[in-house]
Design a protein around this motif. Structure first.
Motif, PDB file in Angstrom:
ATOM      1  N   GLY A   1       0.798  -1.222   0.000  1.00 40.84           N
ATOM      2  CA  GLY A   1       0.000   0.000   0.000  1.00 40.84           C
ATOM      3  C   GLY A   1       0.823   1.259   0.000  1.00 40.84           C
ATOM      4  O   GLY A   1       0.257   2.362   0.065  1.00 40.84           O
ATOM      5  N   HIS A   2       2.163   1.180  -0.064  1.00 43.31           N
ATOM      6  CA  HIS A   2       2.993   2.376  -0.031  1.00 43.31           C
ATOM      7  C   HIS A   2       3.246   2.897  -1.454  1.00 43.31           C
ATOM      8  O   HIS A   2       3.340   2.123  -2.400  1.00 43.31           O
ATOM      9  CB  HIS A   2       4.349   2.070   0.651  1.00 43.31           C
ATOM     10  CG  HIS A   2       4.217   1.728   2.091  1.00 43.31           C
ATOM     11  ND1 HIS A   2       4.156   0.424   2.563  1.00 43.31           N
ATOM     12  CD2 HIS A   2       4.137   2.534   3.198  1.00 43.31           C
ATOM     13  CE1 HIS A   2       4.059   0.417   3.880  1.00 43.31           C
ATOM     14  NE2 HIS A   2       4.032   1.694   4.291  1.00 43.31           N
ATOM     15  N   HIS A   3       3.363   4.216  -1.556  1.00 37.94           N
ATOM     16  CA  HIS A   3       3.753   4.846  -2.806  1.00 37.94           C
ATOM     17  C   HIS A   3       5.226   4.590  -3.062  1.00 37.94           C
ATOM     18  O   HIS A   3       6.086   4.984  -2.263  1.00 37.94           O
ATOM     19  CB  HIS A   3       3.511   6.366  -2.757  1.00 37.94           C
ATOM     20  CG  HIS A   3       2.275   6.781  -3.470  1.00 37.94           C
ATOM     21  ND1 HIS A   3       1.389   7.719  -2.965  1.00 37.94           N
ATOM     22  CD2 HIS A   3       1.747   6.405  -4.662  1.00 37.94           C
ATOM     23  CE1 HIS A   3       0.396   7.897  -3.788  1.00 37.94           C
ATOM     24  NE2 HIS A   3       0.585   7.097  -4.836  1.00 37.94           N
ATOM     25  N   VAL A   4       5.541   3.944  -4.155  1.00 42.32           N
ATOM     26  CA  VAL A   4       6.928   3.749  -4.560  1.00 42.32           C
ATOM     27  C   VAL A   4       7.394   4.930  -5.415  1.00 42.32           C
ATOM     28  O   VAL A   4       8.555   5.341  -5.342  1.00 42.32           O
ATOM     29  CB  VAL A   4       7.082   2.425  -5.329  1.00 42.32           C
ATOM     30  CG1 VAL A   4       8.534   2.201  -5.752  1.00 42.32           C
ATOM     31  CG2 VAL A   4       6.593   1.262  -4.490  1.00 42.32           C
ATOM     32  N   ALA A   5       6.469   5.460  -6.226  1.00 43.40           N
ATOM     33  CA  ALA A   5       6.751   6.640  -7.058  1.00 43.40           C
ATOM     34  C   ALA A   5       5.450   7.412  -7.221  1.00 43.40           C
ATOM     35  O   ALA A   5       4.364   6.819  -7.309  1.00 43.40           O
ATOM     36  CB  ALA A   5       7.316   6.222  -8.412  1.00 43.40           C
TER      37      ALA A   5
END
Length: 573
Positions: A114-118
């Motif tokens: 669920g984390h933003h990588v970009a």
């Protein structure tokens, strides 16, 4: 039947009344029917127009969402994880996509935790975690998700398109946010009036776009008895309680194909129906003006019709007169046949006597008879003129009944020269010059020389009579296709148009009583018809007359049956 002036008036009024009844009755009935049923017809038209607008907007929205979903899927599946997680590379791809369609607000790559990588966009969402978001679990389960409008981390209404991709043991989600202004602008196109609008709602009746009169995004809108499972368009009335005059609105709803939403289009029926009274007024005006035009047209048409009837009656009188002349010509033909028969007998006797005289002369010595040569010459002339007289009697028979024209090779210049020479003595006595201008390159034709010579003699003799004394007759020949054209002109008094149009009618003559029968040109016209040619005339009063004779290369072919019938007719004669 010949009509009198009173009968023409009676016919005029009967036709006029018939025209008016046949024309005005349908117009009045149609106008009354339109006035009585215009409300229902106009309401159906409004419903059809509303349905067309709704279908058009639905197609535009489905196309819009299909293209946006396709763009996200194309980017997710045509670029590697390394390319998409490189924010500079992702920013460049986002810019290229915005240039083709500026429909996105931001874009991000999210890992399976669920984390933003970009992330590329105007919001500070790089540290956002979507593990607990409803759409996050749904995209992992379904692969592609288009959400309803929600607030999210932005705290403003928006919706997203998310696509899941598995590649080389690595899974990630490409998420993009749609620009709501672009969607709102797409819905606002082609409003038909100030109370018209279009907006989107989800299956729970929550507004997914702003409504002009029924609330903002994420507020509720009630659809009375709306069948949520239906894919067809549904029409229903909606009462606008915000309007002080309680205007009734006509609404249409239709589910979208690519989104779990419904498109609602609302139009003010009262506003559209306000032109009904104007239309009724125009119908009444059309009835009055149309009736006036019909009455005027009926009067003009009836007058012209009666004029045509009078002209037809006059033409019928002329036809009757021509039929009477034809009967006279038939009688003349029979008489000519009888005369020819009676003349042929003395001609044969004259020819036999001339031959007998020549035989007697052969038995005598020329020296023993003082005028031997003169007598012999006279006998030859008698025989020549007897042959010519026989030819004339044969032509008299041909005038009475159709005869198959001969087919003899003719040098037309030579034949015309002989005809002119035959009349030159008479012309010289009147101080009239016969001028000939022959084209030496005209072709040889096949026709009946005796009949052609008769035509030429008749026309030239008429030219001499038209001049009277002191003038010139010009004869010109030239090529006309495979045939020949002969122009015979005189510098006499000429003819007016009325006279020129009648010169080929039998028994019509401009000569004094007892000087002409009126049959010469009629015979010429009849002969030329049988020979396959034609004759025409031009004349200017005071400047003379020109006759133009066209002769074909050869006469028309007569069928065996026709030829047999003509020979049988000649045998009977």
């Amino acid at each position: 039947m010949t009509h009198t002036a009173s009968s023409y008036r009676h016919i005029y009024w009967r036709v006029l009344v018939t025209f008016l009844l046949l024309s005005l009755t349908p117009l009045i009935l149609l106008s009354l029917f339109s006035l009585w049923h215009i409300d229902a017809m106009y309401s159906e038209k409004i419903s059809a127009s509303l349905e067309a607008v709704t279908s058009s907007k639905r197609r535009a929205l489905d196309t819009f969402f299909s293209e946006r979903i396709a763009q996200i899927k194309f980017m997710a599946f045509t670029h590697s994880y390394a390319e998409l997680t490189d924010e500079s590379r992702l920013s460049m791809l986002f810019s290229v996509m915005q240039q083709s369609s500026a429909s996105f607000v931001d874009m991000g790559i999210i890992d399976m935790d669920g984390h933003h990588v970009a992330y590329v966009g105007p919001f500070d969402l790089k540290s956002a975690n979507y593990a607990n978001a409803d759409w996050f679990a749904e995209v992992k389960r379904r692969g592609v998700v288009v959400t309803d409008v929600f607030l999210g981390f932005r705290k403003t209404p928006h919706f997203i398109i998310a696509v899941l991709r598995h590649t080389a043991g690595k899974s990630f989600i490409l998420r993009a946010t749609i620009d709501m202004e672009v969607l709102q602008h797409l819905l606002e196109r082609e409003y038909s009036g100030p109370h018209s609008e279009a907006f989107l709602i989800n299956r729970q009746g929550v507004l997914q776009t702003d409504s002009r009169f029924h609330g903002k995004m994420m507020e509720s809108f009630t659809l009375p008895a709306f069948p949520h499972a239906s894919q067809n368009l549904v029409l229903f009335p909606v009462e606008d309680s915000k309007d002080a005059e309680t205007s009734w609105l006509q609404a249409a709803a239709m589910s979208l194909e690519k989104m779990p939403w419904y498109l609602v289009v609302i139009d003010d029926a009262n506003e559209s129906l306000s032109s009904l009274h104007k239309l009724q007024t125009w119908i009444m005006l059309f009835l009055v003006v149309g009736s006036l035009f019909i009455v005027l047209g009926a009067f003009v048409s009836t007058r012209r019709l009666i004029g045509f009837l009078q002209a037809s009656d006059a033409e019928k009188k002329q036809i009757d007169a021509r039929m009477l002349q034809s009967s006279k010509m038939a009688a003349l033909g029979k008489m000519a046949a009888g005369v020819a028969h009676e003349v042929n007998n003395p001609l044969m006797l004259i020819q036999e006597n001339a031959g007998w005289i020549k035989d007697l002369l052969d038995e005598e010595s020329p020296e023993s008879i003082k005028n031997y040569n003169e007598i012999l010459t006279s006998c030859n002339k008698i025989e020549d003129h007897v042959k010519r007289a026989k030819g004339i009697t044969q032509r008299m028979l041909g005038f009475g009944r159709r005869m198959n024209p001969g087919r003899t090779e003719i040098l037309i210049n030579s034949l015309i020269g002989d005809a002119c020479e035959m009349l030159r003595g008479e012309a010289t006595g009147r101080n009239i010059k016969i001028s000939c201008d022959f084209d030496t390159k005209i072709p040889v034709i096949y026709s009946d020389p005796a009949q052609v010579e008769q035509i030429l003699i008749n026309i030239i003799d008429n030219a001499l009579d038209a001049i009277g004394r002191n003038g010139t007759v010009s004869v010109v020949t030239k090529r006309e296709g495979e045939g020949v054209c002969i122009e015979i002109s005189d510098d006499g008094a000429g003819m007016d148009e009325a006279t020129r149009q009648r010169i080929f009618d039998p028994f019509f003559t401009t000569k004094k009583v007892g000087e002409g029968t009126g049959l010469g040109l009629a015979i010429c016209f009849s002969i030329l018809e049988k020979l396959g040619g034609h004759i025409s005339c031009t004349s200017v009063p005071g400047h003379g007359t020109t006759f133009t004779v066209i002769l074909p290369h050869e006469p028309p072919v007569v069928s065996i049956d026709s030829d047999y019938a003509m020979k049988a007719e000649q045998t009977e004669g």
